[in-house]
Design a protein around this motif. Sequence first.
Motif, mmCIF file in Angstrom:
data_model
loop_
_atom_site.group_PDB
_atom_site.id
_atom_site.type_symbol
_atom_site.label_atom_id
_atom_site.label_comp_id
_atom_site.label_asym_id
_atom_site.label_seq_id
_atom_site.Cartn_x
_atom_site.Cartn_y
_atom_site.Cartn_z
ATOM 1 N N HIS A 258 46.682 40.959 50.899
ATOM 2 C CA HIS A 258 47.524 40.071 51.721
ATOM 3 C C HIS A 258 46.641 39.676 52.895
ATOM 4 O O HIS A 258 46.441 40.461 53.813
ATOM 5 C CB HIS A 258 48.811 40.770 52.192
ATOM 6 C CG HIS A 258 49.679 39.871 53.027
ATOM 7 N ND1 HIS A 258 50.878 39.360 52.588
ATOM 8 C CD2 HIS A 258 49.475 39.332 54.252
ATOM 9 C CE1 HIS A 258 51.378 38.553 53.525
ATOM 10 N NE2 HIS A 258 50.546 38.526 54.552
ATOM 11 N N THR B 55 53.514 42.045 56.811
ATOM 12 C CA THR B 55 54.579 41.429 56.021
ATOM 13 C C THR B 55 55.641 42.467 55.687
ATOM 14 O O THR B 55 55.606 43.587 56.204
ATOM 15 C CB THR B 55 53.972 40.764 54.753
ATOM 16 O OG1 THR B 55 54.994 40.023 54.069
ATOM 17 C CG2 THR B 55 53.364 41.775 53.802
ATOM 18 N N TYR C 4 47.625 45.810 52.364
ATOM 19 C CA TYR C 4 48.492 45.161 53.348
ATOM 20 C C TYR C 4 47.970 45.538 54.729
ATOM 21 O O TYR C 4 48.050 46.717 55.101
ATOM 22 C CB TYR C 4 49.933 45.676 53.244
ATOM 23 C CG TYR C 4 50.675 45.235 52.018
ATOM 24 C CD1 TYR C 4 51.271 43.977 51.944
ATOM 25 C CD2 TYR C 4 50.825 46.092 50.935
ATOM 26 C CE1 TYR C 4 51.968 43.583 50.815
ATOM 27 C CE2 TYR C 4 51.524 45.696 49.799
ATOM 28 C CZ TYR C 4 52.091 44.447 49.756
ATOM 29 O OH TYR C 4 52.788 44.062 48.638
ATOM 30 N N LEU D 288 55.857 34.757 53.818
ATOM 31 C CA LEU D 288 54.538 35.035 54.395
ATOM 32 C C LEU D 288 53.509 35.050 53.286
ATOM 33 O O LEU D 288 53.789 35.605 52.222
ATOM 34 C CB LEU D 288 54.553 36.370 55.147
ATOM 35 C CG LEU D 288 55.322 36.318 56.476
ATOM 36 C CD1 LEU D 288 55.505 37.710 57.050
ATOM 37 C CD2 LEU D 288 54.614 35.420 57.494
ATOM 38 N N LYS E 61 46.552 47.448 46.459
ATOM 39 C CA LYS E 61 46.968 46.333 47.310
ATOM 40 C C LYS E 61 46.700 46.654 48.759
ATOM 41 O O LYS E 61 47.125 47.696 49.257
ATOM 42 C CB LYS E 61 48.473 46.081 47.091
ATOM 43 C CG LYS E 61 49.045 44.948 47.920
ATOM 44 C CD LYS E 61 48.554 43.592 47.452
ATOM 45 C CE LYS E 61 48.892 42.501 48.461
ATOM 46 N NZ LYS E 61 50.259 41.996 48.305
ATOM 47 N N HIS F 247 48.337 35.000 47.091
ATOM 48 C CA HIS F 247 49.150 33.900 47.642
ATOM 49 C C HIS F 247 48.420 33.098 48.730
ATOM 50 O O HIS F 247 48.851 33.045 49.869
ATOM 51 C CB HIS F 247 50.513 34.381 48.130
ATOM 52 C CG HIS F 247 50.544 35.611 49.017
ATOM 53 N ND1 HIS F 247 49.671 35.829 50.048
ATOM 54 C CD2 HIS F 247 51.364 36.687 49.007
ATOM 55 C CE1 HIS F 247 49.951 36.972 50.632
ATOM 56 N NE2 HIS F 247 50.979 37.519 50.017
HETATM 57 ZN ZN LIG Z 1 51.840 39.269 50.802
#
Ligand SMILES: [Zn+2]
Length: 345
Positions: free
Chosen positions: A136, A106, A101, A219, A99, A174
């Motif tokens: 993200h 966030t 970020y 977020l 992931k 998202h």
């Molecule tokens: Zn996120």
Amino acid sequence: MTQITLIRPDDWHLHLRDGDALKAVLPDTARRFGRAIVMPNLKPPVRTVAEAAAYRERILAAVPAGMAFEPLMTLYLTDVTPPEEIERVKASGFVKALKLYPAGATTNSDAGVTDVNKVLPTLAAMAELGVPLLVHGEVTDTAVDVFDREAVFIDQVMKPLLEKLPRLKVVFEHITTKQAANFVWSAGDNVAATITAHHLLMNRNALFQGGIRPHHYCLPVLKREIHRQALMDVAVSGSPKFFLGTDSAPHGKSTKEAACGCAGMYTANNGIELYAEAFDAVGALDKLEGFASRFGPMFYGLPANPDHITLVKEPTPVPLELPYVGSDTLVPLRAGETVGWRLQA
Ligand SMILES: [Zn+2]
Ligand SMILES: NC(=O)N[C@@H](CC(=O)O)C(=O)O
Ligand SMILES: [Zn+2]
């Protein structure tokens, strides 16, 4: 009475936290979903396969007796994640992705990546071994308007990265904008996106509905109606590039209803029901099974779940609060209101 039976869905973007919080929220997900991609933004984050293995055991220990649930683990990419870790990921079988970020974007992202170019060798190893990068997708430059940070990320980070590594598998997590929907739609088969139920059901007016509404703050933040419609269009399009990820992100009531409230909505208690409502609203219930149960496994190279769930169309009350940690509670989305569908026991 209307009802619909689906292959059991999976949640391709979920926050389960740890300890007592994990025990409080996991049953909501396990009741509905067969598997979930579990986000690694714990404090401290899950950075290695060894840490993911230990976290996975804690999750499995919290699954209520009689429920089957498979956590699909992720690692938190940092500026110093070595390429060798990707080989360990591939060998593990249970870590499915890393992931990204952007640092500071966030909740619990301080240890995130400060510049993707610093981790290019690691990202190249992921492209090589077919390990997906979950993103993200927001820039962190405070000079960029908060409603524009996703669109700017596409141009400044996502496109240049895919030019360097055109085979990298990417899930744009998202997504909230027309720009992200268009970008994923036009990109190669190696690029997909998750969409939350709340971004399908609400636009940014929900943040200020009769006053400031901290439980509608997450977020990336809710956007204008044109963006909600663009997300709805791709979600029901039948394109396998778009699939379900609730981004259910529990935060205690005391930290949401505060002068500086945390970002994240709790939706796991209606994790599939809210999507049924959104798809039903545009007459597209026939597209729900692909989005919720087939396209995610296809992207991750996994079989669909072997069993089914049934949803019944019936206004169902949502509790004002749910138990969480100690005396702190969780305020779920639609607290004190109703959701149009219910999961048949
Ligand atoms: Zn996120
Ligand atoms: N979505 C959110 O608003 N919050 C998530 C983090 C994230 O997914 O960005 C969280 O962990 O609370
Ligand atoms: Zn999330």
